[in-house]
Design a protein around this motif. Structure first.
Motif, PDB file in Angstrom:
ATOM      1  N   GLU A 268       0.837  -1.210   0.000  1.00  9.85           N
ATOM      2  CA  GLU A 268       0.000   0.000   0.000  1.00  9.85           C
ATOM      3  C   GLU A 268       0.870   1.258   0.000  1.00  9.85           C
ATOM      4  OE1 GLU A 268      -3.200   2.299   2.898  1.00  9.85           O
ATOM      5  OE2 GLU A 268      -2.506   0.289   3.403  1.00  9.85           O
ATOM      6  N   GLN A 343      -6.804   9.336 -11.398  1.00 12.08           N
ATOM      7  CA  GLN A 343      -7.917   8.466 -11.008  1.00 12.08           C
ATOM      8  C   GLN A 343      -7.472   7.014 -10.896  1.00 12.08           C
ATOM      9  OE1 GLN A 343     -11.097   9.099 -13.773  1.00 12.08           O
ATOM     10  NE2 GLN A 343     -11.502  11.195 -13.094  1.00 12.08           N
ATOM     11  N   ALA A 346      -5.514   6.638  -7.679  1.00 13.67           N
ATOM     12  CA  ALA A 346      -6.396   6.687  -6.514  1.00 13.67           C
ATOM     13  C   ALA A 346      -7.141   5.365  -6.341  1.00 13.67           C
ATOM     14  CB  ALA A 346      -7.392   7.836  -6.666  1.00 13.67           C
ATOM     15  N   ILE A 347      -7.593   4.778  -7.451  1.00 14.41           N
ATOM     16  CA  ILE A 347      -8.289   3.490  -7.389  1.00 14.41           C
ATOM     17  C   ILE A 347      -7.326   2.392  -6.944  1.00 14.41           C
ATOM     18  CG2 ILE A 347      -9.412   1.717  -8.793  1.00 14.41           C
ATOM     19  CD1 ILE A 347     -10.646   3.984 -10.434  1.00 14.41           C
ATOM     20  N   GLN A 350      -6.841   2.659  -3.229  1.00  9.93           N
ATOM     21  CA  GLN A 350      -8.055   2.176  -2.579  1.00  9.93           C
ATOM     22  C   GLN A 350      -8.165   0.659  -2.648  1.00  9.93           C
ATOM     23  OE1 GLN A 350     -11.647   3.714  -4.340  1.00  9.93           O
ATOM     24  NE2 GLN A 350     -12.949   3.037  -2.663  1.00  9.93           N
ATOM     25  N   ARG A 351      -7.795   0.093  -3.800  1.00 10.96           N
ATOM     26  CA  ARG A 351      -7.842  -1.367  -3.962  1.00 10.96           C
ATOM     27  C   ARG A 351      -6.892  -2.060  -2.996  1.00 10.96           C
ATOM     28  NH1 ARG A 351      -4.562  -4.679  -6.730  1.00 10.96           N
ATOM     29  NH2 ARG A 351      -3.570  -2.947  -7.856  1.00 10.96           N
ATOM     30  N   GLN A 353      -5.759  -0.917  -0.188  1.00  9.21           N
ATOM     31  CA  GLN A 353      -6.250  -0.760   1.186  1.00  9.21           C
ATOM     32  C   GLN A 353      -7.300  -1.827   1.504  1.00  9.21           C
ATOM     33  OE1 GLN A 353      -7.578   3.311   1.138  1.00  9.21           O
ATOM     34  NE2 GLN A 353      -5.610   4.112   1.854  1.00  9.21           N
ATOM     35  N   LYS A 354      -8.190  -2.066   0.541  1.00  4.39           N
ATOM     36  CA  LYS A 354      -9.206  -3.097   0.729  1.00  4.39           C
ATOM     37  C   LYS A 354      -8.570  -4.489   0.779  1.00  4.39           C
ATOM     38  CE  LYS A 354     -13.165  -0.657  -1.244  1.00  4.39           C
ATOM     39  NZ  LYS A 354     -13.960  -0.701   0.007  1.00  4.39           N
TER      40      LYS A 354
END
Length: 457
Positions: A268, A343, A346-347, A350-351, A353-354
């Motif tokens: 991450e 974008q 950022a995705i 986020q991915r 992190q999930k």
């Protein structure tokens, strides 16, 4: 004849009891010295383990070089102008201005501030990813090796029990056949016993095949440890010491210390740094330069005008030339697509992190499930030791006592012996599952390897 069979039954019953408790208590052996050294030797020699750490070291050294400033550029050029049209390129003619000479230049690229540090951080994160991957591979490698050794030992004991059952059933079928001839026994009992023998034979074949497969798999490890291999007794003693600290230490470990969680966190962090680097790539880079041109000396020129043809003495100042300047990379085209790249980054963050959260939940669930399996198999093993097998031993004795009084037939006592051996054969797999759970717990928490050692190969 009957007394002979009774003696066989008593001997077998005592043998079952003795073998079981010796095997159960084998875990209480003191740890032989040297297993730590054998583990470290195997980890250092086997390429399966060392490759990831070598890759991590490679990227670590590369990251130390990543922030080096661009080297200056030194240039040399021979310049001659103005250009004369046609094929006549002679610059030495007396009617040509003195613009011919040698030019020396030096230029220095100036990356946008912070870009080199970000590139260094990305490579450093790559090195950390390989390190945590190597740590996980080490634990998985030793766990698999230990499980193979323990599984081979468990199956060998199970095979021995199955062969003992087969011998007892053969004795039983002989006795039942004799009693059937004398009309003291039914034929169906003889046939059932023969069916039992065939089932046991099939299980022996199955276990033999599995045993051969496992021994072949051990060759992958034994090639790099030589004749000084790790024994089952060493592994059990080693795990017994580790097991005593599981509830006290390992259960209190934070999930963030697990190697797979560490890997996810670094991944991450790397994605965040990469997004920052992509933003900087759309900002201008610079380059400064200085050049010096040493002109060719020409003391005179030939004036070839329409009215007069004469030599012009010192017609112009013919000094050397120099220049300095800066060039800027202007992100005209890439800047038009920067929103899409931002974008995407950022995705990606986020991915990841999930994914880290998913890994955290999965590992927590897997850890708790393994704890339950470990405790459950310990409880089941205690039940075998304290209740089940002693009860079977008691039933055998009661059956023999009933036979001696003439209240039952000797074949029933053989049934109890076979059942007892059948349960004994299950003990080995229960023991294996117990140690397998311990190995998995130690692997998840990075406590399987000897402490205080450098295991990077």
């Amino acid at each position: 004849m009957g007394n002979h069979y009774i003696h066989i039954l008593k001997y077998t019953a005592l043998l079952i009891y003795f073998v079981f408790f010796v095997q159960v208590d084998a875990s209480n052996l003191d740890s032989p010295s040297g297993i730590d050294g054998k583990i470290n030797e195997l980890l250092k020699k086997h390429p399966e383990v060392s490759l990831k750490f070598l890759e991590a070291k490679e990227k670590e050294f590369r990251s130390k070089h990543a922030d080096v400033y661009p080297d200056p550029k030194i240039g040399f050029a021979y310049r001659s102008y103005p250009y004369r049209s046609g094929f006549d390129t002679d610059r030495a003619r007396p009617d040509t201005p003195s613009m011919t000479g040698k030019e020396y230049s030096i230029a220095q690229e100036i990356p946008f501030p912070g870009r080199l540090n970000l590139e260094k951080q990305i490579l450093k994160n790559d090195s950390e990813l390989d390190y945590w991957s190597g740590v996980w591979i080490q634990n998985e490698f030793i766990r698999t090796y230990f499980e193979l050794i323990l599984s081979v030992a468990a199956i060998e004991r199970e095979l021995n029990d199955l062969q003992n059952i087969e011998k007892q059933l053969y004795t039983k079928v002989k006795l039942e056949s004799t009693q059937y001839v004398s009309e003291q026994f039914k034929l169906s009992n003889v046939l059932k016993t023969k069916n039992q023998i065939e089932r046991i034979k099939d299980r022996v074949i199955e276990k033999t095949i599995t045993l051969k497969e496992l021994k072949q798999s051990l060759d992958f490890y034994s090639k790099y440890i030589g004749s000084n291999s790790i024994t089952e007794e060493e592994i059990i003693a080693y795990l017994t010491k580790k097991e005593s600290n599981i509830e006290q230490e390992l259960s209190g470990d934070s999930l963030s210390k697990f190697p797979l969680i560490q890997y996810a966190e670094v991944n991450e962090t790397k994605a965040i740094v990469e997004s920052k680097k992509d933003e900087i790539l759309h900002l201008p880079d610079f380059e400064v330069f200085v050049s010096y041109m040493q002109r060719r000396r020409k003391p005179f020129l030939l004036d070839s005008g329409p009215l007069n043809l004469a030599i012009m003495d010192n017609p112009e100042f013919a000094g050397d030339l120099w220049s300095a300047g800066v060039t800027v990379r202007v992100p005209v085209w890439s800047l038009s697509k920067v929103d899409e790249l931002n974008q995407s980054n950022a995705i990606k963050v986020q991915r990841l992190q999930k994914e880290k959260e998913k890994e955290r939940i999965r590992l927590k669930s897997e850890y708790q499930a393994t704890i339950e399996s470990w405790l459950g198999n310990k409880q089941r093993l205690d039940n075998f030791k304290n209740n089940l097998l002693p009860s079977f031993q008691k039933n055998i004795k009661s059956s023999l006592s009933s036979y001696s009084k003439g209240d039952s037939v000797l074949g029933e006592s053989y049934d109890f012996i076979a059942e007892s051996l059948e349960m004994q054969s299950q003990v080995h797999q229960i023991q294996f599952k117990r140690w397998s759970s311990v190995l998995k717990l130690l692997q998840l928490t990075n406590h399987l390897l000897p402490e205080g050692e450098n295991h990077e190969g």
